[in-house]
Design a protein around this motif. Sequence first.
Motif, short mmCIF file in Angstrom:
data_model
loop_
_atom_site.label_atom_id
_atom_site.label_comp_id
_atom_site.label_asym_id
_atom_site.label_seq_id
_atom_site.Cartn_x
_atom_site.Cartn_y
_atom_site.Cartn_z
N GLU A 276 49.81 4.51 89.65
CA GLU A 276 50.54 3.41 90.27
C GLU A 276 51.93 3.81 90.75
OE1 GLU A 276 51.05 2.79 85.74
OE2 GLU A 276 49.40 3.25 87.12
N GLU A 277 52.38 5.01 90.37
CA GLU A 277 53.71 5.45 90.78
C GLU A 277 53.70 6.96 90.98
OE1 GLU A 277 58.35 5.32 89.22
OE2 GLU A 277 56.73 4.67 87.92
N ALA A 278 54.32 7.45 92.06
CA ALA A 278 54.42 8.88 92.29
C ALA A 278 55.44 9.49 91.33
CB ALA A 278 54.83 9.16 93.73
N LYS A 279 55.17 10.71 90.84
CA LYS A 279 56.12 11.38 89.96
C LYS A 279 57.33 11.86 90.75
CE LYS A 279 55.05 14.02 86.60
NZ LYS A 279 54.59 15.19 85.84
N CYS A 280 57.08 12.30 92.00
CA CYS A 280 58.18 12.82 92.82
C CYS A 280 57.80 12.68 94.30
CB CYS A 280 58.44 14.29 92.47
SG CYS A 280 59.90 14.98 93.26
N VAL A 281 58.79 12.43 95.12
CA VAL A 281 58.60 12.38 96.58
C VAL A 281 59.33 13.58 97.17
CG1 VAL A 281 58.92 11.04 98.67
CG2 VAL A 281 58.49 9.87 96.52
N HIS A 282 58.59 14.41 97.90
CA HIS A 282 59.15 15.63 98.48
C HIS A 282 59.38 15.40 99.97
CE1 HIS A 282 57.74 17.50 94.72
NE2 HIS A 282 56.62 16.82 94.94
N LYS A 283 60.64 15.36 100.37
CA LYS A 283 60.99 15.06 101.75
C LYS A 283 61.56 16.30 102.43
CE LYS A 283 62.43 10.37 100.50
NZ LYS A 283 63.51 9.39 100.54
N ASP A 284 61.47 16.35 103.75
CA ASP A 284 62.19 17.28 104.63
C ASP A 284 61.47 17.49 105.94
OD1 ASP A 284 64.62 17.75 103.55
OD2 ASP A 284 64.12 19.63 102.58
N HIS A 285 60.12 17.44 105.92
CA HIS A 285 59.39 17.62 107.17
C HIS A 285 59.70 16.47 108.12
CE1 HIS A 285 57.00 21.19 106.51
NE2 HIS A 285 56.63 20.75 105.32
N VAL A 286 59.57 16.74 109.42
CA VAL A 286 59.85 15.70 110.42
C VAL A 286 58.59 15.30 111.18
CG1 VAL A 286 62.27 16.35 110.68
CG2 VAL A 286 60.54 17.41 112.15
N SER A 287 57.45 15.84 110.76
CA SER A 287 56.17 15.41 111.33
C SER A 287 55.12 15.50 110.23
CB SER A 287 55.80 16.29 112.53
OG SER A 287 54.72 15.73 113.23
N ALA A 288 53.89 15.12 110.56
CA ALA A 288 52.83 15.03 109.54
C ALA A 288 52.64 16.36 108.81
CB ALA A 288 51.52 14.62 110.21
N VAL A 289 52.47 16.28 107.50
CA VAL A 289 52.20 17.47 106.68
C VAL A 289 50.69 17.69 106.71
CG1 VAL A 289 52.56 18.60 104.47
CG2 VAL A 289 54.15 16.83 105.23
N MET A 290 50.26 18.86 107.21
CA MET A 290 48.84 19.10 107.45
C MET A 290 48.12 19.76 106.26
SD MET A 290 48.67 17.77 110.35
CE MET A 290 46.97 18.09 110.71
N ASP A 291 48.83 20.63 105.53
CA ASP A 291 48.16 21.34 104.44
C ASP A 291 49.17 21.66 103.35
OD1 ASP A 291 46.01 22.40 103.10
OD2 ASP A 291 46.12 24.36 104.07
N ILE A 292 48.64 21.90 102.15
CA ILE A 292 49.49 22.17 100.99
C ILE A 292 48.75 23.10 100.05
CG2 ILE A 292 48.62 20.08 99.84
CD1 ILE A 292 51.35 19.78 98.53
N ASP A 293 49.50 23.98 99.37
CA ASP A 293 48.87 24.88 98.40
C ASP A 293 49.88 25.23 97.32
OD1 ASP A 293 46.66 26.45 97.41
OD2 ASP A 293 47.78 28.23 98.01
N TYR A 294 49.43 25.23 96.07
CA TYR A 294 50.31 25.55 94.94
C TYR A 294 50.36 27.05 94.70
CZ TYR A 294 52.00 21.24 92.78
OH TYR A 294 52.69 20.10 92.51
N SER A 295 51.52 27.49 94.22
CA SER A 295 51.66 28.86 93.74
C SER A 295 50.87 29.01 92.45
CB SER A 295 53.14 29.15 93.50
OG SER A 295 53.29 30.27 92.66
N PRO A 296 50.33 30.21 92.15
CA PRO A 296 49.61 30.41 90.88
C PRO A 296 50.48 30.13 89.65
CG PRO A 296 49.18 32.22 92.38
CD PRO A 296 50.24 31.39 93.02
N THR A 297 51.81 30.20 89.81
CA THR A 297 52.70 29.93 88.68
C THR A 297 52.82 28.43 88.41
OG1 THR A 297 54.64 29.84 90.11
CG2 THR A 297 54.07 31.98 89.17
N GLY A 298 52.47 27.59 89.40
CA GLY A 298 52.58 26.14 89.25
C GLY A 298 53.99 25.62 89.37
N ARG A 299 54.97 26.47 89.68
CA ARG A 299 56.37 26.04 89.74
C ARG A 299 56.79 25.64 91.15
NH1 ARG A 299 57.20 24.65 84.97
NH2 ARG A 299 59.46 24.71 85.25
N GLU A 300 56.00 25.99 92.16
CA GLU A 300 56.35 25.60 93.53
C GLU A 300 55.09 25.54 94.38
OE1 GLU A 300 59.34 28.50 94.38
OE2 GLU A 300 57.91 30.09 94.80
#
Length: 449
Positions: A276-300
């Motif tokens: 029901e609530e996001a843990k964090c909102v990550h802002k900075d892009h100025v157009s649609a975010v098309m893809d995402i992938d985590y680092s194997p460390t899980g820190r970024e």
Amino acid sequence: MRVKVISRSADDFTRERSNDLQRVSRNYDPNLRTQEKAVEYVRALNAAKLDKVFARPFIGAMDGHIDAISCMAKNPSHLKGVFSGSMDGDIRLWDIASRKTICQYPGHQGAVRGLTVSTDGGVLVSCGTDCTVRLWRVPLSSGIDSSDSSEKLIASYVWKNAFWGVDHQWEGSLFATAGAQVDIWDHNRSQPVNSFEWGNDTVISVRFNPGEPNILATSGSDRSITIYDLRTSSPARKLIMRTKTNSIAWNPMEPMNFTAANENCNCYSFDARKLEEAKCVHKDHVSAVMDIDYSPTGREFVTGSYDRTVRIFQYNGGHSREIYHTKRMQRVFCVKFSGDASYVISGSDDTNLRLWKAKASEQLGVILPRERRKHEYMEAVKNRYKHLPEVKRILRHRHLPKPIYKAGLLRRTMADAEKRKEDRRRAHSAPGSMPRKSVRKNRIIQEIE
């Protein structure tokens, strides 16, 4: 009579070899070094400036495709292997070290929309708009050249609808495809072993949980994020947002958390147990975010956007720590972290894969122990003084292309205007009739169980 004398052994301070470092004795009493903090501050300032001097993130481009790159996949058992699929049906296996094509997989008659590799790294699964799922044999070593495609093709399954994504279990023999519904396949079955449906809209991405092999998350064109459990015959939970989610990535170190790349230029991190609530909102892009992938460390994690930039975020950071762009790079459709978290690979509309360093100023090649200690010390000094204005200004500064900079200013202006409008409306309304809604909740419409 007892006499105290100052003495030291010459053996303790004599070098054994001529290239050894000279032994130095130090007294760390702060009263003897009144300028120690000032010296450290100058070192932090110089380290921040040197970071900018040595920031050369772009390593090279891998060209060979003749149409836009639509999807990528990493090989979990080979660090250097990366697969890419393009809109013309071409699939290639790349060697990151040499930036060359190892082999090609021709066969798809339409755009390749999804690629994934089995847990043991031996089977590549591809799917596309030609309504087929194909299983390919992966070469065991990078020295194998392109052989006949019929030898590489293990199986081809034709289904009723086009596919938009595919993902393989982290542990197990099942893989899931996204299309008109979510289909669960086995390597040895030509028909899906299970199918899930919730509504009539197209499912556009699917991701298996890294910690629990039977849990998967999908995003749909009806602006929904849905979590399924293979052990039950029905979907578990559904979250409806205001805008569409293009891709999902689970955190490999905290498998209960995932981040969604959204159409409204932001990424939203959720705890799957509390949607029901996001843990964090990550802002900075100025157009649609098309893809995402985590680092194997899980820190970024890394994101690719329609605004022609690649950004790297901390897993709990509201703004990106790094932005990558080139003059020739067009809309970024897919991004991946390398298996050792040292590199980022992006695939874009201009038919190229690009290789970037995860840390822009990192030194490549063999680093001597003294150099490594020096780098670690400079990093520690920067972290110690990063809150001070001058160091903070240098560390945060990034050069942006003019269109991105102008679009960012415009987005901030629009957000401020919206906030002022809401404040005025609240001021002229009955007390309590317009409750404030946090940023983490105001993009969520409804959660269905």
